[in-house]
Every structure is written in C-alpha cells, then in structure tokens.
Design an enzyme around this catalytic site. Structure first.
Site, PDB file in Angstrom:
ATOM      1  N   HIS A  22       0.858  -1.182   0.000  1.00 57.04           N
ATOM      2  CA  HIS A  22       0.000   0.000   0.000  1.00 57.04           C
ATOM      3  C   HIS A  22       0.895   1.233   0.000  1.00 57.04           C
ATOM      4  O   HIS A  22       2.035   1.198   0.489  1.00 57.04           O
ATOM      5  CB  HIS A  22      -0.871  -0.040   1.258  1.00 57.04           C
ATOM      6  CG  HIS A  22      -1.938   0.999   1.333  1.00 57.04           C
ATOM      7  ND1 HIS A  22      -1.677   2.305   1.686  1.00 57.04           N
ATOM      8  CD2 HIS A  22      -3.281   0.914   1.145  1.00 57.04           C
ATOM      9  CE1 HIS A  22      -2.817   2.981   1.705  1.00 57.04           C
ATOM     10  NE2 HIS A  22      -3.802   2.173   1.375  1.00 57.04           N
ATOM     11  N   ASP A  31       3.049  -4.204   8.020  1.00 57.62           N
ATOM     12  CA  ASP A  31       1.782  -3.511   7.816  1.00 57.62           C
ATOM     13  C   ASP A  31       0.681  -4.544   8.025  1.00 57.62           C
ATOM     14  O   ASP A  31       0.446  -5.404   7.173  1.00 57.62           O
ATOM     15  CB  ASP A  31       1.733  -2.922   6.404  1.00 57.62           C
ATOM     16  CG  ASP A  31       0.387  -2.269   6.081  1.00 57.62           C
ATOM     17  OD1 ASP A  31      -0.513  -2.283   6.944  1.00 57.62           O
ATOM     18  OD2 ASP A  31       0.238  -1.750   4.961  1.00 57.62           O
ATOM     19  N   GLN A  83      -4.477  -5.159   6.835  1.00 59.01           N
ATOM     20  CA  GLN A  83      -5.397  -6.096   6.185  1.00 59.01           C
ATOM     21  C   GLN A  83      -5.396  -7.480   6.834  1.00 59.01           C
ATOM     22  O   GLN A  83      -6.178  -8.343   6.430  1.00 59.01           O
ATOM     23  CB  GLN A  83      -5.037  -6.231   4.704  1.00 59.01           C
ATOM     24  CG  GLN A  83      -5.213  -4.965   3.888  1.00 59.01           C
ATOM     25  CD  GLN A  83      -6.672  -4.545   3.751  1.00 59.01           C
ATOM     26  OE1 GLN A  83      -7.588  -5.346   3.922  1.00 59.01           O
ATOM     27  NE2 GLN A  83      -6.900  -3.278   3.443  1.00 59.01           N
ATOM     28  N   LYS A 102     -10.847  -0.936  10.088  1.00 60.51           N
ATOM     29  CA  LYS A 102     -10.992  -2.123   9.244  1.00 60.51           C
ATOM     30  C   LYS A 102     -11.380  -3.357  10.050  1.00 60.51           C
ATOM     31  O   LYS A 102     -11.596  -4.425   9.482  1.00 60.51           O
ATOM     32  CB  LYS A 102      -9.684  -2.387   8.483  1.00 60.51           C
ATOM     33  CG  LYS A 102      -9.297  -1.275   7.496  1.00 60.51           C
ATOM     34  CD  LYS A 102      -8.009  -1.619   6.773  1.00 60.51           C
ATOM     35  CE  LYS A 102      -7.477  -0.446   5.963  1.00 60.51           C
ATOM     36  NZ  LYS A 102      -8.320  -0.084   4.826  1.00 60.51           N
ATOM     37  N   CYS A 120      -4.685   2.499  -3.794  1.00 58.56           N
ATOM     38  CA  CYS A 120      -3.467   3.017  -3.133  1.00 58.56           C
ATOM     39  C   CYS A 120      -2.302   2.054  -3.336  1.00 58.56           C
ATOM     40  O   CYS A 120      -1.515   1.796  -2.412  1.00 58.56           O
ATOM     41  CB  CYS A 120      -3.708   3.274  -1.655  1.00 58.56           C
ATOM     42  SG  CYS A 120      -4.877   4.600  -1.327  1.00 58.56           S
TER      43      CYS A 120
END
Length: 406
Positions: free
Chosen positions: A121, A198, A201, A224, A361
């Site tokens: 991302h 990261d 997700q 999220k 993104c």
C-alpha cells in the site's frame, strides 16, 4: 454465533441502496460497525466524556480507565509483552510514518538498504521513499511470483548485509496474498535488519501474535476491524521504542519542561502527544471484545470459504481476469475485458452492491500487473454466499450491458 446473528448486530446492513438490499463488499477499505462498538462510543460521550490522565475527578478517572483498559485489550489481542509496547495512533498510516520518521531517519545512513515489495500500500511505500531521500539509503523491492506471492528465495536474494529495514504487508489489499511474515522476519534478523509489518489487512481477519512473528514493529487500524475511524496502533519492541525520539511533541507526552529543554514521559505515553483519541480507543476496545466473542479462527475460516466460493463462481464469467494466488485472504480483485473498473463499480452500485474500484493506493502494483485500475470485492464476517451469488449475477449483467451497448 451464526451468520444471521452476526448480521443482526450491524444496523447499516439493513437498508436498501438504489432499490436493492445493500450488499457491502468493501470491508478492505473500511468495515461496518456492530452495535456493541456504536454503543460503547455513545456511552462514553453520554456518560463519562472527559480528558484522561490529568484529572482526578470521577469522569476523568472513568475515561482514563476506559482508555487504558483498551490498551490492555490491544496488548492481549496481539500478544505484546507489555502495554509499554502498545502506542495509540490515528491509524496504520500514522504508525508506519512514525517508524519511518523516528526510527529510520535516526538509524539509517547513505548506502543502507530498505527492502519492501511491489504489493505494498502507498502507506508502506512513500514513507520509505522519503527516508531514502533524506538519508541516502537505497530502496529495494522483492519481486513477485507470477501469481502474486513472495518466494523466500527472492527474499533471501534481496535482503543483504546492507539491509537495515524490511517492511512488508502481511496481507495484500489487492492480491489477497498472505505473506510468510515469520520466515521473512527470520531472514531480516539474520542480516541484522529490523522487521516492520503492515497489519492493516490481516489484523481484522486472523489471530495476530507479534511475539511469534518476531516482528520489531507492527501497524494496524481500528476502522478495518469493526472499530471507529481515526484510531490505530503501533506495536514496537520495548528496547527499540525506548531508544526512539517522539515523532510528535506537546502536552501529555512530557515529563518536565524547562525554557530550553524538556524530558519525556515513559513508554508508551511519550509517543502520544496531546489529547489522545479517547473515544476511538474505547471503540477499538469494544471491537476487540466483539471479534474475540465471534472468534478470529471462525472469522478466518468463514472468509476463506467465501473467497474460494467467489473465485469458483467468478471464474466462470467469460472475459474476467482475477489477480492474485488461489490461496488468499477474503478478497477478490478483478477486471472484466473491455469494461473499465469504475464502470463495473457504477453498475454494481445500481444493483445495491458496494465494491471498490481504482488503484487501491497501490499504483506500483498496478504497473507491475500492467493495468491502470481494478475492481475489488472484499468480504468480512457479515458477508454470505448469497451475496457472492448476487455479485456474480450483477457482473454477468454488467458484461452483457457493455457488450450490447458498445
């Protein structure tokens, strides 16, 4: 808790959009919020809205207990060693920027290497670009396999003795690829580098254990994972955080302020300048309670089943291209031949189906895939196979419409 019981807890799902029951397939962008989270935030504002830490009155004490109680929930949720390793931020983007601006700029020099992947991302690309420009470090990319995975041999070839930071998404927001973070962290550490993850997700969809992963930093967002917007977390190993300077300055994070010098509070508060995101943290704590009640293993299994069902059904549509590996997290990114993804999303919206369209993104990945944009359907604990069927029917209708019109 069965799927219908879960869906009943999400008020927003019970509405019509453009004359059709809402089918929300955009949870990779932001998830919907269950009643327990909405009620927890409402209760804070109705019953004990106050600033934290500074006051000794009753409302201030209750607010502090709620805020710091949420930190302990996060600690347990990701299995951090102590609350000193849990920093509240505005989201995963802020968390990654904090590592880049505070840790990386202080520790990198010209010729050092930062290693990331083509599937990142923008929030896990641009901060490292800026660090490289500021320090003279070299930014390198691990290549992808043909189906959008990371081969550990390629990781070993890309990470060298010059590498100081490896930063990788645990789950791709485009491909759905689930990366072998634990193995990549081992390679990074063998070369003297730190491992940044990261987790935006992954955290909403699978059980996270930062100590088992042995990552040095881990970033994720509340919105999220059934929590509110504007709240996120940066996990960092205590020894690294202790040696980092704050990335923001002001009230709350100070110990003593003189005319020309100041000292900082202990961890984690030295990284939380100003009035913190109190309602957001309380809402995130409620979201964690909810996810644990449902069970992360149950959520992961449900989404895996949905993703495999969607792949099977969507693959029958002539002219569709699906990106990413067969084994994936709960999303499917695709294009329909000769139909722009924005047009696909517009037609689906007319059917009450919400999907994402664009570059997500992830422009470097789009170029790597040789496309300008894609459409993406992403699933969460409240989605059903019937909603996948509606998506497939609407995609067939979309294809037929543009074939007949043009």
């Amino acid at each position: 808790m069965n799927i219908q019981d879960i869906r009943e807890l999400f008020p927003i799902l019970h509405q019509d959009v453009n004359g059709h029951p809402l089918v929300y397939l955009d949870s990779a962008a932001t998830s919907q919020k269950p009643r327990p989270v909405i009620e927890a935030i409402d209760k804070y504002y109705r019953e004990y809205n106050s600033n934290v830490h500074r006051g000794v009155h009753t409302l201030g004490t209750r607010a502090t207990d709620g805020y710091e109680g949420a930190r302990e929930k996060v600690r347990k949720f990701i299995n951090a060693a102590s609350i000193e390793e849990v920093i509240f931020t505005r989201g995963a983007t802020t968390s990654l920027n904090a590592v880049a601006s505070s840790y990386a700029r202080a520790n990198l020099k010209a010729g050092d290497e930062i290693v990331i992947t083509y599937m990142e991302h923008h929030a896990n690309i641009i901060p490292w670009q800026q660090v490289a420009k500021a320090t003279g470090a070299v930014l390198k990319y691990i290549p992808l396999t043909e189906d959008g995975r990371l081969d550990l041999e390629d990781v070993q070839k890309t990470v060298t003795a010059k590498t100081k930071i490896v930063s990788v998404t645990q789950v791709s927001n485009v491909l759905g690829t689930i990366n072998p973070i634990k193995e990549i962290a081992k390679i990074a550490h063998e070369n003297g580098a730190i491992m940044v993850v990261d987790g935006a997700q992954s955290t909403p969809h699978m059980k996270i254990d930062v100590r088992d992963l042995d990552c040095d930093f881990f970033a994720f967002s509340g919105h999220k994972m059934c929590g509110p917007t504007g709240i996120g977390v940066l996990y960092g190993k205590k020894e690294l955080l202790e040696n980092m300077e704050p990335f923001e300055f002001g009230g709350e994070m100070i110990d003593f302020v003189n005319l020309h010098e100041s000292t900082w509070k202990e961890l984690p508060w030295k990284f939380e300048a100003g009035t913190p995101i109190i309602a957001g943290a309380i809402g995130l704590g409620a979201a964690i309670d909810f996810l644990e009640q449902v069970g992360l293993k149950n959520i992961e299994a449900h989404e895996h089943k949905l993703a495999q069902y969607a792949l099977e059904r969507m693959s029958t549509i002539e002219g569709i291209t699906i990106y990413g590996p067969k084994e994936r997290a709960g999303l499917v990114t695709f294009n329909i031949e000769d139909v722009h993804p924005h047009d696909v999303a517009t037609v689906l919206d007319a059917e009450g189906i919400a999907v994402r369209a664009g570059h997500h993104c992830a422009q470097p990945l789009m170029r790597y895939l040789n496309v300008t944009a894609t459409a993406r359907a992403s699933f969460y604990l409240y989605n059903t196979e019937e909603e996948v069927d509606k998506l497939v029917s609407a995609l067939i209708k979309t294809k037929e419409y543009f074939t007949n019109v043009f």
